[in-house]
Design a protein around this motif. Structure first.
Motif, PDB file in Angstrom:
ATOM      1  N   ASP A 265      20.708  79.162  59.734  1.00  0.00           N
ATOM      2  CA  ASP A 265      20.530  77.732  59.953  1.00  0.00           C
ATOM      3  C   ASP A 265      20.480  77.447  61.451  1.00  0.00           C
ATOM      4  OD1 ASP A 265      23.140  77.764  60.891  1.00  0.00           O
ATOM      5  OD2 ASP A 265      23.994  76.724  59.171  1.00  0.00           O
ATOM      6  N   GLU A 266      20.435  76.172  61.814  1.00  0.00           N
ATOM      7  CA  GLU A 266      20.270  75.813  63.222  1.00  0.00           C
ATOM      8  C   GLU A 266      21.505  76.134  64.052  1.00  0.00           C
ATOM      9  OE1 GLU A 266      19.222  71.731  62.806  1.00  0.00           O
ATOM     10  OE2 GLU A 266      17.089  72.154  62.500  1.00  0.00           O
ATOM     11  N   LEU A 267      22.646  76.365  63.382  1.00  0.00           N
ATOM     12  CA  LEU A 267      23.872  76.734  64.084  1.00  0.00           C
ATOM     13  C   LEU A 267      24.040  78.251  64.196  1.00  0.00           C
ATOM     14  CD1 LEU A 267      26.368  74.166  62.483  1.00  0.00           C
ATOM     15  CD2 LEU A 267      25.177  73.998  64.694  1.00  0.00           C
ATOM     16  N   GLY A 268      23.052  78.990  63.669  1.00  0.00           N
ATOM     17  CA  GLY A 268      23.127  80.447  63.726  1.00  0.00           C
ATOM     18  C   GLY A 268      23.926  81.064  62.605  1.00  0.00           C
ATOM     19  N   ARG A 269      24.309  80.273  61.605  1.00  0.00           N
ATOM     20  CA  ARG A 269      25.051  80.819  60.466  1.00  0.00           C
ATOM     21  C   ARG A 269      24.068  81.485  59.505  1.00  0.00           C
ATOM     22  NH1 ARG A 269      28.173  76.153  57.744  1.00  0.00           N
ATOM     23  NH2 ARG A 269      26.032  75.344  57.796  1.00  0.00           N
ATOM     24  N   ARG A 270      24.444  82.630  59.020  1.00  0.00           N
ATOM     25  CA  ARG A 270      23.558  83.383  58.135  1.00  0.00           C
ATOM     26  C   ARG A 270      23.937  83.157  56.676  1.00  0.00           C
ATOM     27  NH1 ARG A 270      23.672  89.406  59.526  1.00  0.00           N
ATOM     28  NH2 ARG A 270      21.516  89.466  58.845  1.00  0.00           N
ATOM     29  N   GLY A 271      22.939  83.155  55.820  1.00  0.00           N
ATOM     30  CA  GLY A 271      23.167  83.019  54.392  1.00  0.00           C
ATOM     31  C   GLY A 271      22.099  83.765  53.613  1.00  0.00           C
ATOM     32  N   LEU A 272      22.391  84.056  52.361  1.00  0.00           N
ATOM     33  CA  LEU A 272      21.462  84.755  51.482  1.00  0.00           C
ATOM     34  C   LEU A 272      20.600  83.770  50.705  1.00  0.00           C
ATOM     35  CD1 LEU A 272      23.874  87.464  50.016  1.00  0.00           C
ATOM     36  CD2 LEU A 272      21.834  87.938  51.363  1.00  0.00           C
ATOM     37  N   ILE A 273      19.350  84.099  50.555  1.00  0.00           N
ATOM     38  CA  ILE A 273      18.461  83.388  49.635  1.00  0.00           C
ATOM     39  C   ILE A 273      18.293  84.294  48.428  1.00  0.00           C
ATOM     40  CG2 ILE A 273      16.154  82.459  49.270  1.00  0.00           C
ATOM     41  CD1 ILE A 273      15.994  81.861  52.240  1.00  0.00           C
ATOM     42  N   ARG A 274      18.851  83.854  47.297  1.00  0.00           N
ATOM     43  CA  ARG A 274      18.874  84.712  46.115  1.00  0.00           C
ATOM     44  C   ARG A 274      17.545  84.700  45.367  1.00  0.00           C
ATOM     45  NH1 ARG A 274      24.216  81.837  43.750  1.00  0.00           N
ATOM     46  NH2 ARG A 274      22.859  80.082  44.316  1.00  0.00           N
ATOM     47  N   ALA A 275      17.286  85.804  44.663  1.00  0.00           N
ATOM     48  CA  ALA A 275      16.084  85.874  43.832  1.00  0.00           C
ATOM     49  C   ALA A 275      16.108  84.792  42.770  1.00  0.00           C
ATOM     50  CB  ALA A 275      15.986  87.260  43.188  1.00  0.00           C
ATOM     51  N   ARG A 276      17.290  84.513  42.216  1.00  0.00           N
ATOM     52  CA  ARG A 276      17.391  83.497  41.173  1.00  0.00           C
ATOM     53  C   ARG A 276      16.903  82.146  41.666  1.00  0.00           C
ATOM     54  NH1 ARG A 276      22.969  80.935  39.093  1.00  0.00           N
ATOM     55  NH2 ARG A 276      22.713  79.963  41.125  1.00  0.00           N
ATOM     56  N   ASP A 277      17.313  81.761  42.884  1.00  0.00           N
ATOM     57  CA  ASP A 277      16.920  80.455  43.413  1.00  0.00           C
ATOM     58  C   ASP A 277      15.430  80.403  43.725  1.00  0.00           C
ATOM     59  OD1 ASP A 277      19.553  79.465  43.286  1.00  0.00           O
ATOM     60  OD2 ASP A 277      20.048  80.430  45.192  1.00  0.00           O
ATOM     61  N   VAL A 278      14.871  81.521  44.238  1.00  0.00           N
ATOM     62  CA  VAL A 278      13.440  81.572  44.531  1.00  0.00           C
ATOM     63  C   VAL A 278      12.633  81.454  43.241  1.00  0.00           C
ATOM     64  CG1 VAL A 278      11.584  83.061  45.388  1.00  0.00           C
ATOM     65  CG2 VAL A 278      13.711  82.859  46.683  1.00  0.00           C
ATOM     66  N   ARG A 279      13.085  82.133  42.195  1.00  0.00           N
ATOM     67  CA  ARG A 279      12.340  82.110  40.925  1.00  0.00           C
ATOM     68  C   ARG A 279      12.428  80.754  40.248  1.00  0.00           C
ATOM     69  NH1 ARG A 279      14.778  88.066  39.569  1.00  0.00           N
ATOM     70  NH2 ARG A 279      13.291  89.248  40.842  1.00  0.00           N
ATOM     71  N   LEU A 280      13.586  80.107  40.342  1.00  0.00           N
ATOM     72  CA  LEU A 280      13.714  78.762  39.776  1.00  0.00           C
ATOM     73  C   LEU A 280      12.778  77.789  40.481  1.00  0.00           C
ATOM     74  CD1 LEU A 280      17.591  78.505  39.268  1.00  0.00           C
ATOM     75  CD2 LEU A 280      15.837  78.508  37.481  1.00  0.00           C
ATOM     76  N   LEU A 281      12.733  77.875  41.834  1.00  0.00           N
ATOM     77  CA  LEU A 281      11.840  77.001  42.593  1.00  0.00           C
ATOM     78  C   LEU A 281      10.380  77.303  42.271  1.00  0.00           C
ATOM     79  CD1 LEU A 281      11.442  74.829  44.752  1.00  0.00           C
ATOM     80  CD2 LEU A 281      11.607  76.625  46.496  1.00  0.00           C
ATOM     81  N   ALA A 282      10.058  78.590  42.091  1.00  0.00           N
ATOM     82  CA  ALA A 282       8.685  78.971  41.751  1.00  0.00           C
ATOM     83  C   ALA A 282       8.271  78.370  40.415  1.00  0.00           C
ATOM     84  CB  ALA A 282       8.563  80.488  41.713  1.00  0.00           C
ATOM     85  N   GLU A 283       9.206  78.302  39.479  1.00  0.00           N
ATOM     86  CA  GLU A 283       8.901  77.733  38.171  1.00  0.00           C
ATOM     87  C   GLU A 283       8.697  76.216  38.283  1.00  0.00           C
ATOM     88  OE1 GLU A 283      10.537  78.534  33.707  1.00  0.00           O
ATOM     89  OE2 GLU A 283      12.051  78.152  35.242  1.00  0.00           O
ATOM     90  N   VAL A 284       9.553  75.558  39.081  1.00  0.00           N
ATOM     91  CA  VAL A 284       9.466  74.107  39.235  1.00  0.00           C
ATOM     92  C   VAL A 284       8.169  73.716  39.941  1.00  0.00           C
ATOM     93  CG1 VAL A 284      10.488  72.108  40.406  1.00  0.00           C
ATOM     94  CG2 VAL A 284      11.947  73.734  39.178  1.00  0.00           C
ATOM     95  N   THR A 285       7.794  74.458  40.978  1.00  0.00           N
ATOM     96  CA  THR A 285       6.627  74.093  41.797  1.00  0.00           C
ATOM     97  C   THR A 285       5.315  74.635  41.244  1.00  0.00           C
ATOM     98  OG1 THR A 285       6.926  76.053  43.198  1.00  0.00           O
ATOM     99  CG2 THR A 285       8.046  74.024  43.876  1.00  0.00           C
ATOM    100  N   GLY A 286       5.393  75.488  40.251  1.00  0.00           N
ATOM    101  CA  GLY A 286       4.176  76.086  39.706  1.00  0.00           C
ATOM    102  C   GLY A 286       3.704  77.303  40.472  1.00  0.00           C
ATOM    103  N   ALA A 287       4.508  77.775  41.443  1.00  0.00           N
ATOM    104  CA  ALA A 287       4.113  78.949  42.237  1.00  0.00           C
ATOM    105  C   ALA A 287       4.039  80.195  41.374  1.00  0.00           C
ATOM    106  CB  ALA A 287       5.098  79.165  43.383  1.00  0.00           C
ATOM    107  N   ALA A 288       4.843  80.246  40.317  1.00  0.00           N
ATOM    108  CA  ALA A 288       4.823  81.417  39.433  1.00  0.00           C
ATOM    109  C   ALA A 288       3.473  81.536  38.742  1.00  0.00           C
ATOM    110  CB  ALA A 288       5.952  81.316  38.406  1.00  0.00           C
ATOM    111  N   GLU A 289       2.945  80.394  38.278  1.00  0.00           N
ATOM    112  CA  GLU A 289       1.658  80.418  37.597  1.00  0.00           C
ATOM    113  C   GLU A 289       0.532  80.780  38.558  1.00  0.00           C
ATOM    114  OE1 GLU A 289       1.042  76.707  35.681  1.00  0.00           O
ATOM    115  OE2 GLU A 289       2.865  76.857  34.461  1.00  0.00           O
ATOM    116  N   LYS A 290       0.611  80.261  39.781  1.00  0.00           N
ATOM    117  CA  LYS A 290      -0.439  80.546  40.765  1.00  0.00           C
ATOM    118  C   LYS A 290      -0.487  82.031  41.114  1.00  0.00           C
ATOM    119  CE  LYS A 290      -0.184  75.981  42.925  1.00  0.00           C
ATOM    120  NZ  LYS A 290       0.186  75.237  44.150  1.00  0.00           N
ATOM    121  N   SER A 291       0.681  82.679  41.120  1.00  0.00           N
ATOM    122  CA  SER A 291       0.719  84.098  41.489  1.00  0.00           C
ATOM    123  C   SER A 291       0.283  85.005  40.355  1.00  0.00           C
ATOM    124  CB  SER A 291       2.140  84.490  41.922  1.00  0.00           C
ATOM    125  OG  SER A 291       3.017  84.467  40.806  1.00  0.00           O
ATOM    126  N   GLY A 292       0.169  84.423  39.140  1.00  0.00           N
ATOM    127  CA  GLY A 292      -0.225  85.239  37.991  1.00  0.00           C
ATOM    128  C   GLY A 292       0.911  86.063  37.419  1.00  0.00           C
TER     129      GLY A 292
END
Length: 332
Positions: A265-292
């Motif tokens: 983040d802007e303060l230099g704190r590190r965090g993980l972006i999980r596969a679960r969160d990426v896949r949920l967002l992909a489903e909501v935004t339709g990115a999963a369908e676009k990728s085939g």
């Protein structure tokens, strides 16, 4: 009267035969040293291509650790040892046929699981690589250790060179870092031709015990890596017990891979972006369908790239900080 300490062998034949071997080794190195170096560089590029295809989240888990050319004296000693009771070779080509590890490339893996994953891909690629020929059956000392305790995966590749008098061969050794450490501590001194010591039963037992202990540490490292990977992906988490901290943040991705990404983040704190969160967002935004791909097949690195700036929610779970993206970066 002087003591007779022994009878000298005045037969010149053995000495002449050894001299011919030495001369053949010298001719071989003069003719082929540069070709071995070129072949090793080609094999290194081949192996690095494999590591890149594996899309490792942590590139340091599997590293192609350069190459080495066997020292001429080591080659001479090995030829003499392998020729005991047989006619000694006198031509460079005979030495090439006898010694398959004149040139070698080493691959170091952090754990046994990394080694086995790399070897699976290597086997498949060796079957498809027309520029190399698998010269000998592979030797999997990782699964079937030598009595000394030595563990590694070996494969010997031959490089095509129609103008050459002798084939060029490169041995690939794939080891865990602990297997390599064992070799540095024991094997090079005790078991290689020309070593300073002839191993006693005590040396052999201690070396084998060390190898077994390090193998157990490799197994524990695998368990640790698997647990960290599952936590990083978040696939097994149901969200219960998670807390969201404050407003959305702007985070910058610093590392990405198939199972998770890391961002700051802007303060230099590190965090993980999980596969679960990426896949949920992909489903909501339709990115999963676009990728085939369906949601479960999507890799984090398919949608999240190093340098991406993303709006994300800060989530805390069991003392860990996660960034759950709410939008993907726009791409042209």
């Amino acid at each position: 009267m002087p003591r007779i300490l022994g009878t000298m062998n005045t037969d010149p034949a053995p000495h002449l035969a050894r001299a011919r071997v030495r001369a053949a080794v010298d001719r071989l190195y003069q003719a082929d040293s540069q070709r071995w170096e070129v072949a090793c560089q080609r094999v290194i590029r081949f192996l690095e291509g494999i590591t890149e295809s594996m899309e490792l989240a942590d590139r340091s888990r599997i590293v192609v650790d350069g190459y080495r050319i066997k020292e001429p004296m080591r080659t001479l000693e090995k030829v003499l040892k392998k020729s005991e009771g047989q006619a000694l070779p006198s031509e460079p080509g005979e030495i090439v046929e006898m010694i398959s590890d004149l040139a070698g490339v080493k691959v170091l893996c952090k754990s046994s699981r990394d080694l086995e994953a790399f070897v699976d891909v290597l086997r498949a690629e060796m079957g498809r690589a027309s520029r190399f020929e698998v010269v000998e059956p592979v030797k999997n000392y990782h699964l079937d250790p030598k009595p000394s305790g030595y563990r590694a995966f070996h494969a010997v590749l031959g490089a095509e060179d129609s103008k050459a008098q002798h084939p060029v061969r490169v041995e690939i050794q794939v080891r865990t870092r602990l297997q390599d450490a064992w070799g540095e501590l024991t094997h090079d001194d005790l078991y290689k031709p020309g070593g300073p010591l002839s191993p006693s039963d005590f040396h052999t037992q201690v070396a084998a015990s060390m190898a077994n202990l390090l193998s157990e540490v490799d197994r524990l490292a695998d368990l640790l890596a698997q647990d960290i990977e599952q936590t990083s992906r978040g696939d097994a988490q149901d969200g219960e017990g998670e807390t969201q901290a404050g407003d959305l943040l702007r985070v910058t991705v610093t590392r990405t891979g198939p199972g998770y990404a890391i961002a700051e983040d802007e303060l230099g704190r590190r965090g993980l972006i999980r596969a679960r969160d990426v896949r949920l967002l992909a489903e909501v935004t339709g990115a999963a369908e676009k990728s085939g791909e369906n949601r479960k097949q999507i890799k984090v690195s398919d949608l999240v790239k190093v340098g991406d700036e993303l709006p994300a929610a800060e989530v805390e779970f069991k003392g860990n900080r996660y960034f759950a993206p709410v939008e993907f970066a726009e791409r042209g």
